[in-house]
Design an enzyme around this catalytic site. Structure first.
Site, PDB file in Angstrom:
ATOM      1  N   ASN A 137      -4.083  -2.526   1.467  1.00  0.00           N
ATOM      2  CA  ASN A 137      -4.830  -1.771   0.458  1.00  0.00           C
ATOM      3  C   ASN A 137      -5.048  -0.334   0.921  1.00  0.00           C
ATOM      4  O   ASN A 137      -4.723   0.014   2.062  1.00  0.00           O
ATOM      5  CB  ASN A 137      -6.185  -2.460   0.202  1.00  0.00           C
ATOM      6  CG  ASN A 137      -6.746  -2.198  -1.178  1.00  0.00           C
ATOM      7  OD1 ASN A 137      -6.295  -1.293  -1.895  1.00  0.00           O
ATOM      8  ND2 ASN A 137      -7.727  -3.007  -1.562  1.00  0.00           N
ATOM      9  N   PHE A 138      -5.586   0.485   0.039  1.00  0.00           N
ATOM     10  CA  PHE A 138      -5.958   1.864   0.344  1.00  0.00           C
ATOM     11  C   PHE A 138      -4.797   2.719   0.843  1.00  0.00           C
ATOM     12  O   PHE A 138      -5.000   3.658   1.600  1.00  0.00           O
ATOM     13  CB  PHE A 138      -7.148   1.894   1.326  1.00  0.00           C
ATOM     14  CG  PHE A 138      -8.338   1.120   0.841  1.00  0.00           C
ATOM     15  CD1 PHE A 138      -8.762  -0.027   1.491  1.00  0.00           C
ATOM     16  CD2 PHE A 138      -9.010   1.509  -0.324  1.00  0.00           C
ATOM     17  CE1 PHE A 138      -9.847  -0.766   1.025  1.00  0.00           C
ATOM     18  CE2 PHE A 138     -10.091   0.783  -0.794  1.00  0.00           C
ATOM     19  CZ  PHE A 138     -10.514  -0.364  -0.124  1.00  0.00           C
ATOM     20  N   LEU A 139      -3.572   2.405   0.359  1.00  0.00           N
ATOM     21  CA  LEU A 139      -2.414   3.272   0.658  1.00  0.00           C
ATOM     22  C   LEU A 139      -2.648   4.595  -0.059  1.00  0.00           C
ATOM     23  O   LEU A 139      -2.824   4.630  -1.281  1.00  0.00           O
ATOM     24  CB  LEU A 139      -1.132   2.622   0.176  1.00  0.00           C
ATOM     25  CG  LEU A 139       0.116   3.527   0.149  1.00  0.00           C
ATOM     26  CD1 LEU A 139       0.444   4.049   1.544  1.00  0.00           C
ATOM     27  CD2 LEU A 139       1.299   2.770  -0.443  1.00  0.00           C
ATOM     28  N   THR A 173      -1.740  -5.367  -4.489  1.00  0.00           N
ATOM     29  CA  THR A 173      -1.660  -5.080  -5.923  1.00  0.00           C
ATOM     30  C   THR A 173      -1.247  -3.624  -6.107  1.00  0.00           C
ATOM     31  O   THR A 173      -1.346  -2.821  -5.179  1.00  0.00           O
ATOM     32  CB  THR A 173      -3.034  -5.255  -6.609  1.00  0.00           C
ATOM     33  OG1 THR A 173      -3.965  -4.370  -5.990  1.00  0.00           O
ATOM     34  CG2 THR A 173      -3.522  -6.689  -6.521  1.00  0.00           C
ATOM     35  N   LEU A 389      -9.773  -5.791  -3.726  1.00  0.00           N
ATOM     36  CA  LEU A 389     -10.715  -4.693  -3.997  1.00  0.00           C
ATOM     37  C   LEU A 389      -9.985  -3.407  -4.367  1.00  0.00           C
ATOM     38  O   LEU A 389      -8.870  -3.193  -3.934  1.00  0.00           O
ATOM     39  CB  LEU A 389     -11.596  -4.477  -2.763  1.00  0.00           C
ATOM     40  CG  LEU A 389     -12.372  -5.732  -2.346  1.00  0.00           C
ATOM     41  CD1 LEU A 389     -13.036  -5.506  -1.014  1.00  0.00           C
ATOM     42  CD2 LEU A 389     -13.360  -6.107  -3.433  1.00  0.00           C
TER      43      LEU A 389
HETATM   44  C1  LIG Z   1       4.068  -8.924   6.755  1.00  0.00           C
HETATM   45  C2  LIG Z   1       3.089  -7.702   6.436  1.00  0.00           C
HETATM   46  C3  LIG Z   1       3.656  -6.755   5.364  1.00  0.00           C
HETATM   47  C4  LIG Z   1       2.622  -5.591   5.095  1.00  0.00           C
HETATM   48  C5  LIG Z   1       3.166  -4.640   4.017  1.00  0.00           C
HETATM   49  C6  LIG Z   1       3.224  -5.289   2.643  1.00  0.00           C
HETATM   50  C7  LIG Z   1       3.653  -4.291   1.563  1.00  0.00           C
HETATM   51  C8  LIG Z   1       2.508  -3.278   1.217  1.00  0.00           C
HETATM   52  C9  LIG Z   1       2.946  -2.259   0.166  1.00  0.00           C
HETATM   53  C10 LIG Z   1       1.838  -1.221  -0.130  1.00  0.00           C
HETATM   54  C11 LIG Z   1       0.724  -1.804  -0.962  1.00  0.00           C
HETATM   55  C12 LIG Z   1      -0.361  -0.766  -1.266  1.00  0.00           C
HETATM   56  C13 LIG Z   1      -1.444  -1.395  -2.115  1.00  0.00           C
HETATM   57  C14 LIG Z   1      -2.567  -0.446  -2.434  1.00  0.00           C
HETATM   58  O1  LIG Z   1      -2.922   0.424  -1.651  1.00  0.00           O
HETATM   59  C15 LIG Z   1      -3.256  -0.541  -3.810  1.00  0.00           C
HETATM   60  S1  LIG Z   1      -2.220   0.404  -5.023  1.00  0.00           S
HETATM   61  C16 LIG Z   1      -2.813   2.048  -4.759  1.00  0.00           C
HETATM   62  C17 LIG Z   1      -1.736   2.926  -4.119  1.00  0.00           C
HETATM   63  N1  LIG Z   1      -2.293   4.262  -3.908  1.00  0.00           N
HETATM   64  C18 LIG Z   1      -2.354   5.192  -4.868  1.00  0.00           C
HETATM   65  O2  LIG Z   1      -1.901   5.018  -5.987  1.00  0.00           O
HETATM   66  C19 LIG Z   1      -3.081   6.477  -4.470  1.00  0.00           C
HETATM   67  C20 LIG Z   1      -2.475   7.710  -5.118  1.00  0.00           C
HETATM   68  N2  LIG Z   1      -1.050   7.799  -4.831  1.00  0.00           N
HETATM   69  C21 LIG Z   1      -0.588   8.085  -3.583  1.00  0.00           C
HETATM   70  O3  LIG Z   1      -1.324   8.283  -2.636  1.00  0.00           O
HETATM   71  C22 LIG Z   1       0.921   8.104  -3.416  1.00  0.00           C
HETATM   72  O4  LIG Z   1       1.516   8.296  -4.672  1.00  0.00           O
HETATM   73  C23 LIG Z   1       1.481   6.801  -2.788  1.00  0.00           C
HETATM   74  C24 LIG Z   1       1.018   6.728  -1.341  1.00  0.00           C
HETATM   75  C25 LIG Z   1       1.002   5.581  -3.564  1.00  0.00           C
HETATM   76  C26 LIG Z   1       3.009   6.846  -2.830  1.00  0.00           C
HETATM   77  O5  LIG Z   1       3.453   8.009  -2.141  1.00  0.00           O
HETATM   78  P1  LIG Z   1       4.416   9.071  -2.887  1.00  0.00           P
HETATM   79  O6  LIG Z   1       4.354  10.344  -2.119  1.00  0.00           O
HETATM   80  O7  LIG Z   1       4.076   9.074  -4.336  1.00  0.00           O
HETATM   81  O8  LIG Z   1       5.892   8.409  -2.777  1.00  0.00           O
HETATM   82  P2  LIG Z   1       6.873   8.477  -1.502  1.00  0.00           P
HETATM   83  O9  LIG Z   1       6.094   8.606  -0.259  1.00  0.00           O
HETATM   84  O10 LIG Z   1       7.899   9.534  -1.770  1.00  0.00           O
HETATM   85  O11 LIG Z   1       7.554   7.030  -1.530  1.00  0.00           O
HETATM   86  C27 LIG Z   1       8.160   6.548  -2.727  1.00  0.00           C
HETATM   87  C28 LIG Z   1       8.357   5.078  -2.524  1.00  0.00           C
HETATM   88  O12 LIG Z   1       7.061   4.453  -2.435  1.00  0.00           O
HETATM   89  C29 LIG Z   1       6.980   3.432  -3.441  1.00  0.00           C
HETATM   90  N3  LIG Z   1       5.602   3.328  -3.933  1.00  0.00           N
HETATM   91  C30 LIG Z   1       4.957   4.185  -4.736  1.00  0.00           C
HETATM   92  N4  LIG Z   1       3.704   3.736  -4.990  1.00  0.00           N
HETATM   93  C31 LIG Z   1       3.567   2.562  -4.315  1.00  0.00           C
HETATM   94  C32 LIG Z   1       2.502   1.597  -4.192  1.00  0.00           C
HETATM   95  N5  LIG Z   1       1.314   1.759  -4.827  1.00  0.00           N
HETATM   96  N6  LIG Z   1       2.716   0.487  -3.430  1.00  0.00           N
HETATM   97  C33 LIG Z   1       3.906   0.307  -2.827  1.00  0.00           C
HETATM   98  N7  LIG Z   1       4.949   1.175  -2.903  1.00  0.00           N
HETATM   99  C34 LIG Z   1       4.774   2.283  -3.645  1.00  0.00           C
HETATM  100  C35 LIG Z   1       7.921   3.888  -4.536  1.00  0.00           C
HETATM  101  O13 LIG Z   1       8.272   2.785  -5.331  1.00  0.00           O
HETATM  102  C36 LIG Z   1       9.089   4.434  -3.695  1.00  0.00           C
HETATM  103  O14 LIG Z   1       9.851   3.355  -3.186  1.00  0.00           O
HETATM  104  P3  LIG Z   1      11.255   2.943  -3.913  1.00  0.00           P
HETATM  105  O15 LIG Z   1      12.172   4.149  -3.774  1.00  0.00           O
HETATM  106  O16 LIG Z   1      11.737   1.722  -3.201  1.00  0.00           O
HETATM  107  O17 LIG Z   1      10.887   2.656  -5.346  1.00  0.00           O
END
Ligand SMILES: CCCCCCCCCCCCCC(=O)CSCCNC(=O)CCNC(=O)[C@H](O)C(C)(C)COP(=O)(O)OP(=O)(O)OC[C@H]1O[C@@H](n2cnc3c(N)ncnc32)[C@H](O)[C@@H]1OP(=O)(O)O
Ligand SMILES: CCOC(=O)c1cnc2ccc(OC)cc2c1SCCC#N
Length: 389
Positions: A137-139, A173, A389
């Site tokens: 969470n909190f990515l 999520t 959360l």
């Molecule tokens: C065995 C243990 C395993 C542990 C790990 C499990 C997995 C955990 C996974 C994480 C779970 C987190 C859950 C959570 O926290 C709850 S969802 C909330 C996520 N955070 C936000 O929305 C905050 C605002 N946005 C940002 O900070 C950025 O836009 C983020 C950081 C979201 C993306 O940064 P960016 O600067 O906009 O993008 P790039 O760096 O250039 O990267 C682009 C790539 O990132 C993929 N992307 C975009 N949003 C995503 C998201 N929400 N999950 C997963 N992937 C996501 C996207 O599809 C692309 O990949 P693709 O090319 O394959 O499509």
């Protein structure tokens, strides 16, 4: 579309959706711990990894500020989640947590925190299998550093640190569609302060509705109606745990909570999580409970409103009181506590009360994912017993 990163990951892939020959369960076997990458992934030169000690007031404030300014916004940029410091400490310090799973990225020169991702351990049951997973969470990547492929590095690093603890699955999520959701849930909203929601532009006056008629429509009694409805206390943990464990067995994916978990996640913490029980007046047993957490949002760019007080339905179990009546009391106490809106997902048995209690469907969806675990087919949201959360 091309998911250059997610196509490399052990997650259900869109191309495999129709292939029913693929077995349910882990997609990849565990790696021998000696073969897990020992050192952190490479970051672009200007940046360095940091483990964030959320018990440090200073670090917790840095994380709070990063999220408060750069975390999730709705599609119309009307709101941005504004998790409080106390909430973040609650969310990240459950029984058995790992400090090393609270991961930050700083600018080497200025030491400014510019990215964050977290994991916490959780026992999750999928059908009849109980698996210790990481809940991720909190990515968050600072707005100025977006679209530089930093997120995949954050995800690989938290995956590596989870692997080092011999854990191979995760749950998470997102509001975005990624390969591949196990279910997609709908947000529902129950106005408690309709005038404010109309002022900020979230809600609109219905046709042939005046503001006073709208306020009357959403009006609630001043206090709960169910006899024996009271705040949950520490002494209720054993009975609430029994109620919750039994109830969650009804769902395909759900947490496997023990009393320590219930003490952490459900016992009231002021300004973070509230919970209420119904104690039978004759037998004094606890027959029902409801809970909601407090997640405010910043209201973006509005002249006279800056903060939205939102309550989010958490876990609710009704065995003697009708669920509708129990949730109506939850609305009543949430209004008493000055919340502007009560939000709920259409998970568990929630569909049974949403319309009757005047919730309206949101336009956002919340997709649930499992990492390195395949399930045969998508679940209905009512088969999901997990609230993240
Ligand atoms: C065995 C243990 C395993 C542990 C790990 C499990 C997995 C955990 C996974 C994480 C779970 C987190 C859950 C959570 O926290 C709850 S969802 C909330 C996520 N955070 C936000 O929305 C905050 C605002 N946005 C940002 O900070 C950025 O836009 C983020 C950081 C979201 C993306 O940064 P960016 O600067 O906009 O993008 P790039 O760096 O250039 O990267 C682009 C790539 O990132 C993929 N992307 C975009 N949003 C995503 C998201 N929400 N999950 C997963 N992937 C996501 C996207 O599809 C692309 O990949 P693709 O090319 O394959 O499509
Ligand atoms: C008034 C109803 O909407 C919200 O409560 C709300 C508040 N803040 C957000 C911040 C980011 C955000 O990004 C998807 C959505 C919201 C939402 S709607 C979805 C959450 C729920 N229920």
């Amino acid at each position: 579309q091309r998911h250059k990163f997610w196509e490399t990951q052990p997650v259900g892939q869109f191309k495999d959706l129709r292939d029913t020959s693929l077995p349910e369960g882990p997609i990849e076997p565990p790696t021998p711990l000696s073969e897990v990458k020992q050192e952190p992934y490479n970051l672009p030169n200007l940046y360095e990894w940091v483990t964030c000690d959320m018990n440090s007031e200073e670090t917790c404030l840095e994380v709070y500020n990063l999220l408060s300014n750069n975390y999730v916004e709705d599609d119309e940029n009307m709101f941005r989640f504004n998790y409080s410091k106390e909430f973040l400490q609650w969310a990240l310090h459950p029984p058995g947590y790992f400090k090393t799973w609270h991961i930050g990225v700083r600018v080497k020169s200025s030491k400014k925190l510019v990215a964050f991702i977290t994991g916490i351990p959780a026992k999750i049951r999928v059908q009849n299998e109980i698996i210790t997973m990481a809940e991720v969470n909190f990515l968050c990547v600072h707005k100025k550093l977006r679209s530089k492929r930093l997120a995949p590095v954050m995800i690989k690093e938290v995956t590596r640190r989870v692997h080092l603890e011999n854990i191979w699955q995760a749950a998470y999520t997102a509001g975005v569609v990624l390969p591949t959701p196990i279910t997609s849930c709908q947000y529902w909203h129950r106005s408690l302060n309709p005038k404010k929601l109309i002022d900020v532009g979230f809600s609109r006056l219905g046709p042939r509705m005046t503001m006073s008629r709208t306020m009357k429509l959403y009006k609630l009694p001043d206090s709960p109606l169910t006899p024996g409805f009271r705040k949950m206390e520490l002494r209720d943990v054993p009975s609430v745990t029994r109620l919750l464990k039994t109830y969650l067995l009804e769902f395909v994916v759900a947490p496997d909570f023990d009393e320590m978990d219930v003490e952490h996640w459900i016992v009231p913490k002021e300004g973070v999580v509230d919970s209420f029980v119904v104690e039978s007046q004759e037998t004094h047993e606890v027959t029902d409970f409801c809970s909601f957490y407090s997640l405010p949002s910043s209201i973006l760019g509005h002249p006279n409103h800056s903060n939205l007080k939102a309550a989010y339905s958490y876990y609710n179990v009704a065995t003697k009181t009708p669920l509708i009546q129990l949730m109506n009391d939850a609305l009543i106490v949430a209004k008493q506590m000055d919340f502007d809106v009560f939000n709920a997902l259409d998970v568990m048995h929630n569909e049974g009360f949403l319309k009757e209690l005047k919730f309206g469907p949101g336009d956002g969806k919340l997709h649930y994912y499992l990492y390195n675990y395949r399930i045969k087919s998508m679940l209905r949201s009512s088969e999901l017993g997990l609230v993240l959360l």
